[in-house]
Design a protein around this motif. Structure first.
Motif, PDB file in Angstrom:
ATOM      1  N   HIS A 105     -17.064 -18.675  80.163  1.00  0.00           N
ATOM      2  CA  HIS A 105     -16.195 -19.365  81.126  1.00  0.00           C
ATOM      3  C   HIS A 105     -15.010 -20.007  80.414  1.00  0.00           C
ATOM      4  CE1 HIS A 105     -15.365 -21.005  85.061  1.00  0.00           C
ATOM      5  NE2 HIS A 105     -15.204 -22.204  84.534  1.00  0.00           N
ATOM      6  N   GLY A 106     -15.278 -20.610  79.251  1.00  0.00           N
ATOM      7  CA  GLY A 106     -14.188 -21.220  78.492  1.00  0.00           C
ATOM      8  C   GLY A 106     -13.258 -20.198  77.877  1.00  0.00           C
ATOM      9  N   ARG A 107     -13.796 -19.039  77.522  1.00  0.00           N
ATOM     10  CA  ARG A 107     -12.999 -17.995  76.871  1.00  0.00           C
ATOM     11  C   ARG A 107     -12.055 -17.298  77.843  1.00  0.00           C
ATOM     12  NH1 ARG A 107     -16.509 -14.255  73.173  1.00  0.00           N
ATOM     13  NH2 ARG A 107     -16.447 -16.156  71.910  1.00  0.00           N
ATOM     14  N   TYR A 108     -12.499 -17.130  79.090  1.00  0.00           N
ATOM     15  CA  TYR A 108     -11.728 -16.296  80.017  1.00  0.00           C
ATOM     16  C   TYR A 108     -11.192 -17.023  81.249  1.00  0.00           C
ATOM     17  CZ  TYR A 108     -13.633 -12.562  77.174  1.00  0.00           C
ATOM     18  OH  TYR A 108     -13.959 -11.757  76.107  1.00  0.00           O
ATOM     19  N   VAL A 109     -11.736 -18.185  81.581  1.00  0.00           N
ATOM     20  CA  VAL A 109     -11.292 -18.894  82.785  1.00  0.00           C
ATOM     21  C   VAL A 109     -10.783 -20.296  82.441  1.00  0.00           C
ATOM     22  CG1 VAL A 109     -11.932 -19.745  85.088  1.00  0.00           C
ATOM     23  CG2 VAL A 109     -12.899 -17.594  84.237  1.00  0.00           C
ATOM     24  N   CYS A 110     -11.641 -21.105  81.864  1.00  0.00           N
ATOM     25  CA  CYS A 110     -11.257 -22.484  81.540  1.00  0.00           C
ATOM     26  C   CYS A 110     -10.602 -22.502  80.161  1.00  0.00           C
ATOM     27  CB  CYS A 110     -12.494 -23.376  81.574  1.00  0.00           C
ATOM     28  SG  CYS A 110     -12.122 -25.147  81.574  1.00  0.00           S
ATOM     29  N   ILE A 111      -9.499 -21.765  80.049  1.00  0.00           N
ATOM     30  CA  ILE A 111      -8.828 -21.605  78.756  1.00  0.00           C
ATOM     31  C   ILE A 111      -8.064 -22.873  78.387  1.00  0.00           C
ATOM     32  CG2 ILE A 111      -8.713 -19.096  78.891  1.00  0.00           C
ATOM     33  CD1 ILE A 111      -5.981 -19.286  80.047  1.00  0.00           C
ATOM     34  N   ALA A 112      -7.690 -22.973  77.130  1.00  0.00           N
ATOM     35  CA  ALA A 112      -7.198 -24.246  76.605  1.00  0.00           C
ATOM     36  C   ALA A 112      -5.892 -24.705  77.241  1.00  0.00           C
ATOM     37  CB  ALA A 112      -7.046 -24.144  75.089  1.00  0.00           C
TER      38      ALA A 112
END
Length: 229
Positions: free
Chosen positions: A201-208
């Motif tokens: 989720h952090g890699r593809y949606v909740c990106i930095a």
């Protein structure tokens, strides 16, 4: 003679585990599960040993970059004995496209020797034992325990750390603080795959830089204050 009333120091409040309610946490993971029922790690491997090597190599590197290097490497060295026989120089040549390849080549050979000498060439299934191996920290150990041995560990990388703090799911100042909170908060049915769901989720949606909130499946329970309308 009157005496001043006794005063007691105010009790320190325990840090709140999550900004989400128990019901919201359940909805959070149910949504991630519905989106990706069987999440997988993105590192290529053929057995627990090659997984361990791949995770060690992945520090400060992309999974895709590691896979490009380990594809040819694992064809000739998929056991500790074969890796040691290959030698540090050839390992270094095989992984030279990966950051910190000199140090990583030394660690791969050293951990392989240690597996041979102390663990019968088998990857140990305990975190404390894994953490004695060169190049292996808590996060690496947790990844190996989870993927290779099906233990419900939570490996906190930069993506998972960001999601946990940004969403309010398990805010913490350190990876260990986040890991400890998640171990208490994640409902048992979701525990095995929790770290995969959060990392992906952090890699593809909740990106930095610009989180993709409009397509986020946990948008309704996420506490991120700057969600775009």
């Amino acid at each position: 003679m009157t005496t001043a009333p006794k005063t007691t120091a105010p009790r320190k409040r325990a840090p709140r585990q999550s900004a989400l309610t128990a019901a919201e946490i359940e909805r959070f993971f149910a949504a991630l599960q519905a989106e990706t029922p069987e999440p997988k790690g993105e590192l290529d491997y053929v057995n627990p040993y090659t997984l361990l090597v791949a995770v060690v190599l992945s520090a400060q590197a992309t999974d895709k970059g590691v896979n490009r290097a380990t594809g040819p490497l694992f064809k000739v060295a998929d056991t500790p004995e074969k890796m040691v026989a290959l030698g540090e120089e050839k390992v270094r040549e095989a992984i030279k496209t990966i950051g910190l390849f000199n140090t990583k080549a030394k660690n791969v050979i050293a951990l392989s020797r240690q597996l041979i000498d102390h663990y019968g060439s088998e990857v140990p299934q305990r975190r404390d034992a894994l953490e004695t191996l060169p190049g292996v920290g808590r996060k690496t150990a947790n990844v190996v325990l989870n993927i290779a041995f099906g233990q419900p560990t939570i490996a906190v990388d930069t993506h998972l750390f960001r999601v946990s703090n940004r969403s309010g799911l398990a805010p913490g100042k350190t990876p260990l603080a986040v890991e400890t909170k998640l171990e208490k908060l994640v409902p048992l049915p979701y525990r095995l795959h929790a770290h995969h769901w959060l990392i992906l989720h952090g890699r593809y949606v909740c990106i930095a830089r610009k989180p993709r909130c409009p397509v986020c499946v946990v948008r309704d329970v996420c506490k991120y204050p700057d969600k775009p309308l």
